[in-house]
Write an enzyme that holds these catalytic residues in place. Structure first.
Site: not given
Ligand code: PAF
Length: 284
Positions: A34, A36-37, A61, A153, A176, A185-186
């Site tokens: 999105h 943000g990325h 995770q 994180q 963002v 967020s996804s």
């Molecule tokens: O923030 C994320 O999307 C994930 O936690 C990451 C840093 C890509 C690790 O899988």
């Protein structure tokens, strides 16, 4: 743009770039990209000769019962977005490239991994730090880019880099937001229209407390309470936590100060939303 699926190949490419004197920016993602990325990639593009983005939905995770199986994976679209942003290489490994059958070692995040997000998502940060360490080893970046939205994180990744003396600079990028304030967020894709219209209330509550800080209130517990009270009028948002913490130590300061993070997490129809504001820095 190269699409690299083999761990060894991405490492060889990165090492060749670094040996030629090129700096490398890494943007680690789980895909479903999105804006943000995109802002992380744009910043990496501006600051580095080479940019690598990784797309890997990291099973380690996800806690049991979370959305690993249904996590969105629009890979073709993601690749088009990254190509359009001028990324040099996308690392898109299969599971066994990151966690081969022989894989044994994991990163223990220590006590900072057990609180806030870590309390509700057991094992989450162990999974995050394990994959981040691996991605840093493979892509050998000069800089790696993370969003401020995942404040805990970010703090844990910075600690990982310090503890293991990793030669990389961690760059944090501002959250963002949608025009109504919802942090991108996804997982927002899971929200139906009614929940989508409730979702910005989390940011609204954090902002209200941040405004009170600007107006002179400095008691961390009182600021947290303010945000909790603001949320109490929204029964559809099930509160997990609101916490004010020092951006470097994750501890609650005796008195709130500029740079401190006020973070919150709620569940909305089973969908977890997190957000935070930085005191003194937020545009209100
Ligand atoms: O923030 C994320 O999307 C994930 O936690 C990451 C840093 C890509 C690790 O899988």
């Amino acid at each position: 743009m190269q699409v690299v699926t083999q761990a060894q190949a991405v490492q060889q490419q990165a090492l060749a770039w670094r040996a030629a004197g090129d700096d490398v920016g890494l943007v680690p993602t789980m895909g479903a990209l999105h804006a943000g990325h995109e802002s992380l990639v744009r910043r990496a593009r501006r600051e580095n000769r080479r940019v690598v983005a990784s797309i890997f939905v990291n099973p380690l995770q996800f806690s049991p019962g979370e959305d690993l199986a249904r996590y969105p994976r629009p890979i073709q679209r993601d690749l088009e977005v990254l190509e359009g942003l001028g990324v040099d290489a996308v690392f898109q490994p299969e599971l066994d490239q990151i966690y081969p059958a022989s894989f044994r070692t994991h990163v223990d995040p220590g006590p900072w991994g057990e609180v806030l997000e870590g309390r509700s998502r057991p094992g989450h940060f162990r999974g995050v730090l394990t994959v981040v360490l691996k991605l840093l080893e493979l892509a050998r970046p000069s800089r790696a880019y993370f969003g401020q939205k995942d404040a805990q994180q970010l703090l844990l990744v910075r600690q990982l880099v310090r503890d293991f003396c990793l030669p990389v600079r961690i760059v944090s990028c501002p959250t963002v937001r949608e025009p109504d304030g919802l942090a991108l967020s996804s997982r927002n894709a899971y929200l139906d229209p009614a929940r989508r219209s409730s979702a910005p209330a989390l940011y609204g509550a954090l902002r209200q407390a941040a405004q009170a800080y600007r107006d002179g209130r400095k008691d961390p517990a009182a600021l947290e309470r303010l945000a909790v009270e603001a949320l109490s009028g929204r029964p559809e948002l099930e509160l997990d936590y609101v916490a004010l913490f020092d951006e470097a130590t994750l501890e609650r300061p005796a008195e709130a100060g500029p740079g401190n993070v006020l973070a919150g997490a709620v569940k909305l129809g089973g969908i977890r939303l997190i957000d935070n504001v930085i005191l003194g820095a937020e545009v209100l």
